[in-house]
Motif scaffolding. Structure first.
Motif, PDB file in Angstrom:
ATOM      1  N   LEU A  12       0.832  -1.189   0.000  1.00  0.00           N
ATOM      2  CA  LEU A  12       0.000   0.000   0.000  1.00  0.00           C
ATOM      3  C   LEU A  12       0.875   1.251   0.000  1.00  0.00           C
ATOM      4  O   LEU A  12       1.991   1.252   0.525  1.00  0.00           O
ATOM      5  N   ALA A  17      -2.162   5.566   2.170  1.00  0.00           N
ATOM      6  CA  ALA A  17      -3.221   4.575   2.350  1.00  0.00           C
ATOM      7  C   ALA A  17      -2.962   3.707   3.569  1.00  0.00           C
ATOM      8  O   ALA A  17      -3.886   3.382   4.330  1.00  0.00           O
ATOM      9  N   LYS A  18      -1.700   3.322   3.767  1.00  0.00           N
ATOM     10  CA  LYS A  18      -1.350   2.512   4.943  1.00  0.00           C
ATOM     11  C   LYS A  18      -1.582   3.301   6.225  1.00  0.00           C
ATOM     12  O   LYS A  18      -2.069   2.758   7.232  1.00  0.00           O
ATOM     13  N   TYR A  30      -3.748   5.787   6.721  1.00  0.00           N
ATOM     14  CA  TYR A  30      -5.190   5.911   6.954  1.00  0.00           C
ATOM     15  C   TYR A  30      -5.794   4.575   7.380  1.00  0.00           C
ATOM     16  O   TYR A  30      -6.678   4.519   8.243  1.00  0.00           O
ATOM     17  N   GLU A  31      -5.303   3.480   6.797  1.00  0.00           N
ATOM     18  CA  GLU A  31      -5.821   2.161   7.156  1.00  0.00           C
ATOM     19  C   GLU A  31      -5.504   1.829   8.609  1.00  0.00           C
ATOM     20  O   GLU A  31      -6.336   1.261   9.334  1.00  0.00           O
ATOM     21  N   ARG A  32      -4.315   2.212   9.080  1.00  0.00           N
ATOM     22  CA  ARG A  32      -3.966   1.955  10.479  1.00  0.00           C
ATOM     23  C   ARG A  32      -4.804   2.820  11.431  1.00  0.00           C
ATOM     24  O   ARG A  32      -5.146   2.385  12.532  1.00  0.00           O
ATOM     25  N   LEU A  70      -7.909   3.782  10.758  1.00  0.00           N
ATOM     26  CA  LEU A  70      -9.223   3.145  10.784  1.00  0.00           C
ATOM     27  C   LEU A  70      -9.235   1.925  11.694  1.00  0.00           C
ATOM     28  O   LEU A  70     -10.262   1.617  12.320  1.00  0.00           O
ATOM     29  N   ALA A  71      -8.104   1.215  11.750  1.00  0.00           N
ATOM     30  CA  ALA A  71      -7.986   0.060  12.654  1.00  0.00           C
ATOM     31  C   ALA A  71      -7.679   0.481  14.081  1.00  0.00           C
ATOM     32  O   ALA A  71      -7.501  -0.384  14.953  1.00  0.00           O
TER      33      ALA A  71
END
Length: 636
Positions: free
Chosen positions: A399, A403-404, A406-408, A410-411
């Motif tokens: 990623l 993106a990585k 934002y993904e972290r 969100l998690a």
């Protein structure tokens, strides 16, 4: 919608139907497609040698003949050696039968061992559960020794007892009846020859097709370009060259790796003392062309042979150790380094596609799985409609940093998100960190929040983590090219006050904080205000300070109307001040937005923080040292 569907076609609007048709064609067309795929694979393998000979001014037809004759001679020589040694081993197998029998007997556990008793107990429980246990024979049925049965009548000595007993008639065994089918002549001959003639015919067809492709390589290339059309000439040329280079490189490397593996395996067996080491090395090398299964089959044959030749288990176990060492080294170090960098296929995708092609085409599909998968990846690289193939099968599944990050978030993994930002900041300036990592994450959060796909808890967590990260970076200075802080520049510059105004949302305020931070580190006095705090009294005081620059901060996609209204209000009250509108989305055309905001008369429109910082530096004037100012003008 119906018109658009008819324009695109039924297959384009129904990808599942298209996929089902492709799989059906591949399955039912395998009698033709498999030989063609094998011929293409051999063509990719032999084409580099033909091209190499062609460079020495050897015409294509003689070059093809030379390459095919050399390849055929190598294959024939290897086949002759293998066949000869196999016949010798077949003659010697009866001598090794006793050793193999003893090894098999040794593998069986003795009947008195606890393990054997446990197995027998499980079997008895299973028989009782299913009702198949044999009941013990009743005592009455057992023959008695030394006593006559009670039911037998006592014999009396009469004349009948002295008579000769009548002979018992013996029934002759029935003669087995054998049905002999009448010979049908030619049909029986055809049925006998088909299992031999069919593989031979397919082999001849593959060889003829391979030679034809090697000779008419340019003709086939031109026909594919004509089929694609002149409009797709560049695209198809790149795709064909990419596919040819990837597959040829893979087959060449695979051939060299397998040949080296067989050589090392054969030398190791020779050092151990296993007879016919050359045969086992060649077999291991050939079987390694079959992914996953061939490797295990290649070690099974010499292992069984070692069991039969030697009485103890030592040599056979040494064969397994040699195989494990070679396979571990090649599979975990050499092949991932070579294949991953030249084919672009991930290991998991290679395994899944091997299973898919095996189910579709059998053993030929397993052998051809990697070249066929490479073709699919090339389609995903060069055809936008097939880009999902590159994502699913390619080895580049990393990623992007934003993106990585934002993904972290969100998690709700704040530690990992902060680690991503710190790793990026180690090699990039802080303004680029904000533009590359934080701004895209805030943009995605705002979009998801307005669309209803981001709940309020996670949205608050994203904004809170962003604020905490900005606060931690507040003391980090922006360095210039030579490593000196930009705040203490070599030039004495005239600073000016800056007011950073956020439009409406919390994300706008966060970006305004980042903007105020980098402008303050650049030597300007900054103040951050939300739009609702911009009262008439404050605007009246700012109108007296015409050198104050107003930065308006807003994150699309739903901020344009509020930004225009805020800009109109500020311009109406501050006609002499400079106004910079920041719409934080790098995909936006700044000049076009400025035209849409023409009624507000903004001085500049920027889409990232680096542009905002560059404008601030542009408006700063040289200070007390004119010689440094001249030097700076020359550098610029």
């Amino acid at each position: 919608m119906e018109i658009q569907r008819a324009r695109n076609g039924l297959l384009a609007s129904e990808p599942v139907l298209l996929l089902a048709i492709v799989i059906a064609v591949l399955y039912f067309g395998r009698p033709i497609l498999i030989p063609v795929a094998l011929a293409l694979t051999l063509n990719f393998l032999l084409a580099p040698a033909v091209i190499y000979l062609h460079r020495f001014r050897i015409r294509r037809v003689p070059a093809v003949i030379i390459v095919v004759v050399i390849a055929g001679s190598i294959v024939g020589s290897v086949g002759w050696v293998v066949a000869r040694q196999l016949v010798r081993i077949a003659d010697q197998m009866p001598d090794y039968r006793e050793n193999l029998h003893q090894k098999m007997e040794a593998l069986h556990a003795p009947s008195v061992s606890p393990f054997s008793r446990a197995i027998n107990g499980v079997k008895e429980v299973g028989q009782e559960f299913y009702g198949t246990a044999q009941s013990p024979t009743p005592p009455a049925a057992l023959p008695a020794t030394g006593a006559a049965p009670a039911s037998r009548p006592r014999k009396t000595k009469t004349a009948e007892s002295d008579a000769v007993p009548a002979p018992v008639p013996v029934q002759a065994a029935p003669t087995p009846v054998v049905v002999v089918q009448p010979s049908r002549g030619i049909p029986d001959l055809i049925a006998t020859l088909i299992p031999v003639v069919r593989p031979l015919g397919e082999t001849v067809f593959v060889l003829v097709l391979t030679i034809y492709m090697l000779i008419n390589r340019e003709d086939l290339h031109n026909r594919l370009l004509l089929l694609a059309g002149m409009g797709h000439l560049n695209l198809v040329t790149k795709a064909l060259d990419d596919a040819g280079k990837r597959i040829s490189t893979y087959l060449t490397i695979n051939f060299l790796v397998n040949a080296g593996y067989g050589l090392c395996f054969g030398l190791g067996l020779f050092a151990i003392g296993i007879p016919n080491a050359t045969l086992w090395g060649v077999i291991a090398s050939i079987l390694r062309f079959v992914p996953y299964i061939g490797t295990s089959m290649g070690v099974l044959l010499p292992f069984v042979f070692a069991l039969g030749v030697y009485g103890p288990w030592g040599p056979a176990l040494v064969v397994l150790a040699l195989f494990g060492l070679l396979e571990f080294s090649v599979s975990n170090f050499l092949e991932p380094w070579l294949y991953g960098s030249h084919t672009g296929i991930s290991t998991l995708a290679l395994l899944i596609m091997a299973v898919f092609w095996t189910l579709l085409w059998g053993w030929p599909g397993l052998v051809l799985s990697t070249p066929l998968t490479v073709c699919l990846i090339v389609m995903g690289l060069h055809l936008p409609e097939m880009s999902f193939l590159k994502t699913l099968l390619g080895d580049d599944a990393e990623l992007a940093p934003e993106a990585k990050f934002y993904e972290r978030l969100l998690a709700m993994d704040q530690a990992e998100a902060r680690a991503i930002a710190e790793r990026f900041l180690a090699s990039h300036p802080m303004a680029e960190l904000y533009d590359t990592i934080l701004l895209p994450a805030l943009f995605l959060a705002e979009r998801d929040r307005h669309q209803g796909s981001l709940d309020q808890v996670r949205a608050n967590f994203v904004f809170q983590c962003a604020n905490e990260l900005i606060a931690e970076l507040s003391d980090t200075a922006i360095l210039s090219a030579d490593g000196t802080p930009q705040g203490s520049s070599r030039l004495r510059v005239k600073s000016f006050p800056v007011i950073c105004v956020s439009t409406q949302d919390q994300a706008d305020e966060i970006v305004a904080t980042m903007l105020a931070q980098i402008l303050e580190q650049a030597g300007n006095r900054t103040l951050q205000l939300p739009s609702h705090a911009l009262s008439d009294e404050i605007l009246s005081r700012l109108a007296e300070e015409t050198d104050t620059v107003i930065y308006i901060s807003a994150i699309p996609p739903f901020a344009f109307a509020d930004t225009r209204a805020l800009c109109q209000r500020i311009r109406h009250r501050l006609p002499q001040n400079r106004i910079v509108v920041g719409l934080w989305d790098s995909t936006i055309d700044a000049e076009r937005v400025r035209e849409r905001l023409s009624t507000c008369h903004p001085d500049r429109v920027v889409t990232n923080l680096s542009q905002a910082l560059a404008i601030a530096r542009e408006w700063q004037e040289p200070g007390l040292y004119p010689e440094l100012a001249v030097r700076a003008s020359r550098e610029n």
